[in-house]
Design a protein around this motif. Structure first.
Motif, mmCIF file in Angstrom:
data_model
loop_
_atom_site.group_PDB
_atom_site.id
_atom_site.type_symbol
_atom_site.label_atom_id
_atom_site.label_comp_id
_atom_site.label_asym_id
_atom_site.label_seq_id
_atom_site.Cartn_x
_atom_site.Cartn_y
_atom_site.Cartn_z
ATOM 1 N N TYR A 1 0.824 -1.207 0.000
ATOM 2 C CA TYR A 1 0.000 0.000 0.000
ATOM 3 C C TYR A 1 0.858 1.256 0.000
ATOM 4 O O TYR A 1 0.475 2.280 -0.560
ATOM 5 N N TYR A 2 2.037 1.190 0.619
ATOM 6 C CA TYR A 2 2.914 2.355 0.647
ATOM 7 C C TYR A 2 3.427 2.673 -0.752
ATOM 8 O O TYR A 2 3.423 3.828 -1.178
ATOM 9 N N VAL A 3 3.869 1.664 -1.480
ATOM 10 C CA VAL A 3 4.398 1.875 -2.835
ATOM 11 C C VAL A 3 3.297 2.384 -3.755
ATOM 12 O O VAL A 3 3.495 3.353 -4.502
ATOM 13 N N VAL A 4 2.123 1.776 -3.680
ATOM 14 C CA VAL A 4 1.004 2.207 -4.520
ATOM 15 C C VAL A 4 0.581 3.631 -4.158
ATOM 16 O O VAL A 4 0.318 4.462 -5.034
ATOM 17 N N GLY A 5 0.525 3.934 -2.871
ATOM 18 C CA GLY A 5 0.144 5.270 -2.437
ATOM 19 C C GLY A 5 1.128 6.325 -2.884
ATOM 20 O O GLY A 5 0.738 7.425 -3.303
ATOM 21 N N GLU A 6 2.417 6.009 -2.827
ATOM 22 C CA GLU A 6 3.440 6.964 -3.273
ATOM 23 C C GLU A 6 3.351 7.200 -4.774
ATOM 24 O O GLU A 6 3.469 8.332 -5.249
ATOM 25 N N ILE A 7 3.127 6.150 -5.527
ATOM 26 C CA ILE A 7 2.996 6.286 -6.982
ATOM 27 C C ILE A 7 1.744 7.099 -7.322
ATOM 28 O O ILE A 7 1.780 7.989 -8.183
ATOM 29 N N LEU A 8 0.636 6.831 -6.641
ATOM 30 C CA LEU A 8 -0.589 7.593 -6.897
ATOM 31 C C LEU A 8 -0.428 9.060 -6.510
ATOM 32 O O LEU A 8 -0.952 9.950 -7.189
ATOM 33 N N SER A 9 0.293 9.315 -5.437
ATOM 34 C CA SER A 9 0.542 10.704 -5.042
ATOM 35 C C SER A 9 1.369 11.430 -6.102
ATOM 36 O O SER A 9 1.112 12.590 -6.424
ATOM 37 N N THR A 10 2.356 10.740 -6.660
ATOM 38 C CA THR A 10 3.164 11.329 -7.731
ATOM 39 C C THR A 10 2.308 11.578 -8.968
ATOM 40 O O THR A 10 2.407 12.631 -9.594
ATOM 41 N N PHE A 11 1.464 10.618 -9.320
ATOM 42 C CA PHE A 11 0.561 10.812 -10.460
ATOM 43 C C PHE A 11 -0.403 11.966 -10.222
ATOM 44 O O PHE A 11 -0.744 12.703 -11.153
ATOM 45 N N ALA A 12 -0.857 12.126 -8.978
ATOM 46 C CA ALA A 12 -1.763 13.235 -8.663
ATOM 47 C C ALA A 12 -1.050 14.566 -8.865
ATOM 48 O O ALA A 12 -1.642 15.521 -9.385
ATOM 49 N N CYS A 13 0.210 14.632 -8.477
ATOM 50 C CA CYS A 13 0.975 15.869 -8.686
ATOM 51 C C CYS A 13 1.140 16.148 -10.178
ATOM 52 O O CYS A 13 0.935 17.276 -10.633
ATOM 53 N N PHE A 14 1.484 15.118 -10.940
ATOM 54 C CA PHE A 14 1.590 15.283 -12.386
ATOM 55 C C PHE A 14 0.243 15.709 -12.968
ATOM 56 O O PHE A 14 0.190 16.565 -13.845
ATOM 57 N N GLY A 15 -0.839 15.105 -12.479
ATOM 58 C CA GLY A 15 -2.164 15.442 -12.975
ATOM 59 C C GLY A 15 -2.512 16.904 -12.754
ATOM 60 O O GLY A 15 -3.079 17.551 -13.632
ATOM 61 N N LEU A 16 -2.171 17.432 -11.577
ATOM 62 C CA LEU A 16 -2.422 18.852 -11.322
ATOM 63 C C LEU A 16 -1.698 19.738 -12.325
ATOM 64 O O LEU A 16 -2.273 20.678 -12.872
ATOM 65 N N PHE A 17 -0.444 19.430 -12.566
ATOM 66 C CA PHE A 17 0.324 20.241 -13.510
ATOM 67 C C PHE A 17 -0.201 20.066 -14.929
ATOM 68 O O PHE A 17 -0.273 21.032 -15.686
ATOM 69 N N PHE A 18 -0.565 18.852 -15.304
ATOM 70 C CA PHE A 18 -1.085 18.620 -16.646
ATOM 71 C C PHE A 18 -2.426 19.316 -16.857
ATOM 72 O O PHE A 18 -2.709 19.812 -17.940
ATOM 73 N N ILE A 19 -3.253 19.350 -15.824
ATOM 74 C CA ILE A 19 -4.532 20.061 -15.934
ATOM 75 C C ILE A 19 -4.280 21.561 -16.065
ATOM 76 O O ILE A 19 -4.878 22.233 -16.907
ATOM 77 N N TYR A 20 -3.399 22.085 -15.225
ATOM 78 C CA TYR A 20 -3.157 23.531 -15.245
ATOM 79 C C TYR A 20 -2.580 23.993 -16.578
ATOM 80 O O TYR A 20 -2.954 25.037 -17.096
ATOM 81 N N PHE A 21 -1.662 23.222 -17.137
ATOM 82 C CA PHE A 21 -1.030 23.626 -18.393
ATOM 83 C C PHE A 21 -1.760 23.083 -19.619
ATOM 84 O O PHE A 21 -1.211 23.051 -20.715
ATOM 85 N N ASN A 22 -3.007 22.655 -19.446
ATOM 86 C CA ASN A 22 -3.894 22.210 -20.529
ATOM 87 C C ASN A 22 -3.329 21.068 -21.353
ATOM 88 O O ASN A 22 -3.590 20.964 -22.551
ATOM 89 N N ILE A 23 -2.576 20.196 -20.740
ATOM 90 C CA ILE A 23 -2.124 18.984 -21.421
ATOM 91 C C ILE A 23 -3.243 17.955 -21.360
ATOM 92 O O ILE A 23 -3.443 17.184 -22.286
ATOM 93 N N ILE A 24 -3.988 17.971 -20.259
ATOM 94 C CA ILE A 24 -5.165 17.121 -20.089
ATOM 95 C C ILE A 24 -6.379 18.043 -20.052
ATOM 96 O O ILE A 24 -6.414 18.992 -19.278
ATOM 97 N N ASN A 25 -7.358 17.762 -20.868
ATOM 98 C CA ASN A 25 -8.605 18.537 -20.859
ATOM 99 C C ASN A 25 -9.697 17.678 -20.256
ATOM 100 O O ASN A 25 -10.028 16.616 -20.780
#
Length: 182
Positions: A73-97
């Motif tokens: 659960y720790y490894v999965v949680g850390e990976i998901l947290s990293t993906f969430a950070c990437f997701g925030l940046f991708f949403i803000y810079f309109n890479i993901i709509n």
């Protein structure tokens, strides 16, 4: 692509010059898609965002390798947290709509905060314990007095909190820009 140059028409220097310019042209046309991809990749986000996301990835990798024993659960949680950070940046810079930008970005932001609080809960005793009490749990140096150790711990606490705050600024900036619609 082959370039044929008849040297009988040109002097030796001219033929060498033509050969060298032809090889540079061939190399430039060969690497043009790679250079174009690099330039296009850079245009999505500013350089500071790439550097910050690289620091996030390196911090996650370090965190996963420094904690022993590791649970799944720790490894999965850390990976998901990293993906969430990437997701925030991708949403803000309109890479993901996305259609519900505020909902998804808030879920990512809340998950990142939850995970950072939950996974680092064993480190908080350092910040909550008064320096006078905490100094009793560490070994003092040969020439170090109790007052010097208390002062050193206070400085370390202050620098630690400043570092945590400084590393969080880009995420807060991106999230609040998303929420306010800027």
């Amino acid at each position: 692509m082959a370039v044929i140059i008849h040297t009988s028409q040109y002097s030796n220097g001219t033929a060498n010059s033509l050969l060298s310019s032809a090889s540079l042209h061939i190399l430039a046309s060969y690497y043009q898609p790679l250079i174009g991809a690099l330039v296009a990749f850079r245009s999505y986000m500013p350089v500071w965002a790439y550097i910050y996301l690289l620091v996030v990835v390196l911090g996650s990798v370090y965190s996963m390798y420094s904690i022993n024993p590791k649970s799944s659960y720790y490894v999965v949680g850390e990976i998901l947290s990293t993906f969430a950070c990437f997701g925030l940046f991708f949403i803000y810079f309109n890479i993901i709509n996305l259609s519900q930008i505020i909902v998804y970005s808030t879920l990512m932001f809340v998950y990142m905060l939850y995970w950072s609080v939950w996974v680092n809960r064993h480190h908080y005793s350092f910040f909550w314990t008064p320096a006078n009490e905490f100094v009793q749990t560490v070994e003092l140096g040969e020439n170090e007095t109790l007052e010097e150790a208390v002062f050193s711990i206070k400085i370390i606490k202050l620098l630690g909190l400043a570092f945590i705050f400084a590393m969080s600024i880009p995420v807060y900036y991106v999230y609040f820009k998303i929420v306010t619609g800027n």
